[in-house]
Motif scaffolding. Structure first.
Motif: not given
Length: 175
Positions: A17-32, A101-111
């Motif tokens: 997280f300290g090195r990241a330029k972009l962080s994205v939070v996603a919901d992956y429930c139901g993905l294979k 993929h409908e089951k993969f939902v991006i919640r938010s991101a930090a740039l």
């Protein structure tokens, strides 16, 4: 997972997280698992990674980093994607994957420590990659001197054409 393993994981995540330029939070429930592997491979190609951990561990790891602004989104089944270089590539990969993929939902991101919405992440994904932008910049820089040379050489050229026309006119009168 014992306490030492959790501490090691929090330390690894905090470093990521300290090195990241972009962080994205996603919901992956139901993905294979195969679908998660697919996105993991695609992200690896653009210097990014996807990590899945318990939300409490993610919150602890995010403290003191640019990803801390996303701590409120660490709920449910959470995957955190971190990018360490060009943020455009991973944004493209994630938006394309989420579109397919409908089951993969991006919640938010930090740039770079600033929370951005999904709409801004999608706008970021529409930008050309860093390499393409650099190519366009170099092309523009290359065209400026070329145009300047053409303009500067135009004055002597027209002068020479004028002299040639004057010479031809004098020769015509002399005959």
């Amino acid at each position: 997972m014992n306490r030492d393993d959790k501490a090691a994981l929090v330390s690894q995540l905090n470093d990521s997280f300290g090195r990241a330029k972009l962080s994205v939070v996603a919901d992956y429930c139901g993905l294979k698992v195969s679908e998660l592997q697919q996105i993991r491979i695609e992200l690896k190609g653009c210097d990014s990674e996807i990590r899945v951990a318990k939300n409490t561990l993610l919150k602890r790891a995010a403290d003191g980093t640019g990803t801390a602004v996303l701590a409120d989104d660490f709920t449910g089944t959470t995957a955190v994607i971190t990018s360490y270089s060009d943020p455009v590539g991973p944004a493209k990969v994630l938006t394309q994957f989420a579109g397919g993929h409908e089951k993969f939902v991006i919640r938010s991101a930090a740039l770079e420590g600033e929370k951005i919405g999904v709409d801004r992440l999608e706008a970021l994904a529409k930008l050309p990659s860093r390499e393409v932008l650099l190519g366009q910049l170099l092309s523009t820089w290359n065209n400026v001197p070329t145009g300047l040379v053409r303009v500067l050489s135009g004055v002597p050229r027209t002068f020479v054409y004028g002299l040639q026309a004057l010479k031809d006119q004098k020769e015509q009168e002399g005959k």
